[in-house]
Motif scaffolding. Structure first.
Motif, PDB file in Angstrom:
ATOM      1  N   GLN A   1      80.741  -5.049  83.308  1.00  0.00           N
ATOM      2  CA  GLN A   1      81.486  -6.107  83.999  1.00  0.00           C
ATOM      3  C   GLN A   1      81.044  -7.491  83.512  1.00  0.00           C
ATOM      4  O   GLN A   1      79.838  -7.745  83.421  1.00  0.00           O
ATOM      5  CB  GLN A   1      81.196  -6.055  85.491  1.00  0.00           C
ATOM      6  CG  GLN A   1      81.669  -4.811  86.172  1.00  0.00           C
ATOM      7  CD  GLN A   1      81.494  -4.952  87.672  1.00  0.00           C
ATOM      8  OE1 GLN A   1      82.184  -5.714  88.323  1.00  0.00           O
ATOM      9  NE2 GLN A   1      80.541  -4.218  88.206  1.00  0.00           N
TER      10      GLN A   1
ATOM     11  N   HIS B   1      71.382  -8.220  82.161  1.00  0.00           N
ATOM     12  CA  HIS B   1      69.921  -8.141  82.267  1.00  0.00           C
ATOM     13  C   HIS B   1      69.344  -6.898  81.579  1.00  0.00           C
ATOM     14  O   HIS B   1      70.098  -6.058  81.051  1.00  0.00           O
ATOM     15  CB  HIS B   1      69.517  -8.190  83.746  1.00  0.00           C
ATOM     16  CG  HIS B   1      70.254  -7.176  84.599  1.00  0.00           C
ATOM     17  ND1 HIS B   1      69.991  -5.836  84.532  1.00  0.00           N
ATOM     18  CD2 HIS B   1      71.256  -7.325  85.506  1.00  0.00           C
ATOM     19  CE1 HIS B   1      70.776  -5.191  85.374  1.00  0.00           C
ATOM     20  NE2 HIS B   1      71.570  -6.071  85.975  1.00  0.00           N
TER      21      HIS B   1
ATOM     22  N   ASP C   1      73.012   4.603  88.286  1.00  0.00           N
ATOM     23  CA  ASP C   1      73.780   4.161  89.460  1.00  0.00           C
ATOM     24  C   ASP C   1      75.263   4.527  89.366  1.00  0.00           C
ATOM     25  O   ASP C   1      75.980   4.474  90.363  1.00  0.00           O
ATOM     26  CB  ASP C   1      73.619   2.643  89.655  1.00  0.00           C
ATOM     27  CG  ASP C   1      74.087   1.838  88.450  1.00  0.00           C
ATOM     28  OD1 ASP C   1      73.826   2.260  87.312  1.00  0.00           O
ATOM     29  OD2 ASP C   1      74.727   0.793  88.655  1.00  0.00           O
TER      30      ASP C   1
ATOM     31  N   LYS D   1      72.487  -8.115  88.678  1.00  0.00           N
ATOM     32  CA  LYS D   1      72.969  -9.456  88.310  1.00  0.00           C
ATOM     33  C   LYS D   1      73.058 -10.364  89.509  1.00  0.00           C
ATOM     34  O   LYS D   1      72.886 -11.571  89.413  1.00  0.00           O
ATOM     35  CB  LYS D   1      74.383  -9.350  87.734  1.00  0.00           C
ATOM     36  CG  LYS D   1      74.529  -8.591  86.474  1.00  0.00           C
ATOM     37  CD  LYS D   1      76.026  -8.387  86.234  1.00  0.00           C
ATOM     38  CE  LYS D   1      76.277  -7.451  85.092  1.00  0.00           C
ATOM     39  NZ  LYS D   1      77.546  -6.741  85.245  1.00  0.00           N
TER      40      LYS D   1
HETATM   41  N1  AQP Z   1      69.158  -1.735  87.080  1.00  0.00           N
HETATM   42  C1  AQP Z   1      69.834  -0.980  86.236  1.00  0.00           C
HETATM   43  N2  AQP Z   1      69.198   0.009  85.572  1.00  0.00           N
HETATM   44  C2  AQP Z   1      69.869   0.803  84.678  1.00  0.00           C
HETATM   45  N3  AQP Z   1      71.180   0.639  84.399  1.00  0.00           N
HETATM   46  C3  AQP Z   1      71.846  -0.336  85.034  1.00  0.00           C
HETATM   47  N4  AQP Z   1      73.122  -0.754  84.977  1.00  0.00           N
HETATM   48  C4  AQP Z   1      73.302  -1.789  85.830  1.00  0.00           C
HETATM   49  N5  AQP Z   1      72.137  -2.082  86.442  1.00  0.00           N
HETATM   50  C5  AQP Z   1      71.214  -1.204  85.978  1.00  0.00           C
HETATM   51  C6  AQP Z   1      74.125  -0.152  84.101  1.00  0.00           C
HETATM   52  O1  AQP Z   1      74.718  -1.194  83.331  1.00  0.00           O
HETATM   53  C7  AQP Z   1      76.068  -0.828  83.065  1.00  0.00           C
HETATM   54  C8  AQP Z   1      76.949  -2.007  83.343  1.00  0.00           C
HETATM   55  O2  AQP Z   1      76.885  -2.325  84.713  1.00  0.00           O
HETATM   56  P1  AQP Z   1      77.956  -3.287  85.326  1.00  0.00           P
HETATM   57  O3  AQP Z   1      77.783  -4.623  84.806  1.00  0.00           O
HETATM   58  O4  AQP Z   1      79.289  -2.756  85.092  1.00  0.00           O
HETATM   59  O5  AQP Z   1      77.765  -3.265  86.876  1.00  0.00           O
HETATM   60  P2  AQP Z   1      76.625  -3.083  87.888  1.00  0.00           P
HETATM   61  O6  AQP Z   1      76.067  -1.716  87.793  1.00  0.00           O
HETATM   62  O7  AQP Z   1      77.239  -3.409  89.178  1.00  0.00           O
HETATM   63  O8  AQP Z   1      75.552  -4.171  87.484  1.00  0.00           O
HETATM   64  P3  AQP Z   1      74.600  -4.923  88.469  1.00  0.00           P
HETATM   65  O9  AQP Z   1      73.620  -5.672  87.691  1.00  0.00           O
HETATM   66  O10 AQP Z   1      74.048  -3.998  89.487  1.00  0.00           O
HETATM   67  O11 AQP Z   1      75.569  -5.959  89.142  1.00  0.00           O
HETATM   68  P4  AQP Z   1      75.708  -6.375  90.633  1.00  0.00           P
HETATM   69  O12 AQP Z   1      74.547  -7.216  90.972  1.00  0.00           O
HETATM   70  O13 AQP Z   1      76.986  -7.172  90.652  1.00  0.00           O
HETATM   71  O14 AQP Z   1      75.779  -5.138  91.451  1.00  0.00           O
HETATM   72  C9  AQP Z   1      76.405   0.405  83.905  1.00  0.00           C
HETATM   73  O15 AQP Z   1      76.402   1.546  83.062  1.00  0.00           O
HETATM   74  C10 AQP Z   1      75.275   0.477  84.884  1.00  0.00           C
HETATM   75  O16 AQP Z   1      74.965   1.807  85.236  1.00  0.00           O
END
Ligand code: AQP
Length: 333
Positions: A10, A16, A150, A201
């Motif tokens: 996204q 990160h 996740d 994020k």
């Molecule tokens: N902490 C993490 N450890 C391992 N993998 C992770 N991913 C996200 N956070 C971690 C993996 O990164 C890919 C892209 O994720 P995304 O940007 O589509 O969405 P997300 O999982 O919602 O990312 P965030 O950082 O957790 O965002 P927010 O704060 O908005 O909820 C995915 O393959 C995910 O598994």
């Protein structure tokens, strides 16, 4: 059999170390295997499930594409595009929404976490986000989907939706049931401030994560300030139980070096956290700083990034348009 890979990130800013170690690093390995056909998508339709600033979103789309390329994905080998350019994603999402039962969606834990206490105020988009994700994957007949831990539940839902569509429309194997590619170890990187919370994020504390655009000084400072406990580092894995921060730092160290946890425990067992932090900061600087520098260089090359996304969208469109046409026919349109 060559693998057909699809995955997305996204464009919600602050990419990160969790995104890198959980997903993007694997994208690069898959891109480098010439047998694979890879599609990496900047999933901007997913991003608007929570409110976005228009200008910020535009920049984040380019920055996410820049991050893919800076990390090592070659746009001449893999398709890189942003989701909103290919209308089939939204169309397929509607059709699959009409066959996925509410009960399946009600079980999605990520919606519960992201919607928080006030579910009534969360967007309908956030609730049906996993169906859009299923559409993304199924439109391209992806055989393998590299994601962080996740996303495991959403991948299982994708498989269930594919099977239900095939059964409902009597079209055995039309939607391909994909396999998740989730690393066995360290597939969930935790916050530097709380070893029980996912690095994310949207965490208001910038100290909780290493951003892929951080400078060397920022990386060193964040690792210095990372939460630890007051015991020496153990030398056996079972002794990491109930020590989430120690486990996370050792996990990051092992993951960056592609080595198993036992080797890291051998290196640091009995030592203080200051030793681990010093070495961890060093290897992180070596790995992340070149990516960070390249993102900053590419972000100024807007025309190049736009061109990569346009070319990628045109290739993706060709594949997705065929699939959506067949899907419509099966439904009766
Ligand atoms: N902490 C993490 N450890 C391992 N993998 C992770 N991913 C996200 N956070 C971690 C993996 O990164 C890919 C892209 O994720 P995304 O940007 O589509 O969405 P997300 O999982 O919602 O990312 P965030 O950082 O957790 O965002 P927010 O704060 O908005 O909820 C995915 O393959 C995910 O598994």
């Amino acid at each position: 059999m060559p693998k057909k890979i699809f995955s997305g990130v996204q464009p919600t800013g602050n990419l990160h170390l969790g995104n890198y170690l959980g997903a993007i690093k694997n994208f690069v390995d898959l891109n480098n295997d010439n047998q694979n056909k890879c599609i990496f998508c900047v999933v901007d339709l997913h991003a608007i499930t929570v409110k976005q600033d228009k200008d910020q979103l535009k920049n984040n789309i380019l920055e996410t594409a820049a991050t893919f390329i800076a990390s090592g994905i070659d746009p001449s080998k893999s398709i890189i595009f942003n989701q909103s350019k290919v209308t089939a994603h939204a169309e397929a999402s509607w059709m699959l929404s009409c066959i996925a039962p509410m009960g399946w969606l009600n079980r999605m834990t990520q919606f519960k976490e992201k919607a928080g206490k006030d579910k009534e105020k969360a967007s309908v988009g956030l609730y049906i986000y996993p169906i859009l994700m299923a559409s993304d994957i199924l439109l391209y007949d992806a055989t393998h989907v590299p994601v962080g831990e996740d996303q495991k539940q959403h991948l299982e839902l994708t498989r269930d939706i594919a099977q239900k569509f095939n059964k409902d429309f009597n079209c055995n194997d039309f939607l391909k049931v994909p396999e998740p590619l989730i690393k066995k170890n360290f597939s969930r990187i935790m916050s530097l401030k709380d070893g029980l919370k996912k690095m994310s994020k949207s965490d208001p504390s910038d100290l909780s994560r290493i951003n892929l655009t951080d400078t060397k000084d920022e990386i060193i400072n964040k690792i210095k300030k990372a939460k630890t406990d007051s015991f020496p580092i153990p030398n056996e894995e079972h002794k990491l139980k109930d020590r989430p921060e120690a486990e996370n730092l050792l996990g990051i160290y092992s993951s960056i070096l592609n080595q198993n946890l036992d080797k890291s425990l051998d290196e640091f067992g009995g030592k203080n956290f200051s030793d681990l932090k010093r070495d961890l900061a060093e290897i992180l600087c070596n790995k992340i700083s070149p990516i960070s520098d390249e993102i900053k260089r590419l972000i100024n090359e807007k025309e190049y990034l736009d061109e990569v996304l346009i070319q990628g969208a045109s290739k993706a469109e060709e594949i997705a348009a065929k699939k959506i046409k067949e899907m419509k026919k099966l439904i009766g349109f």
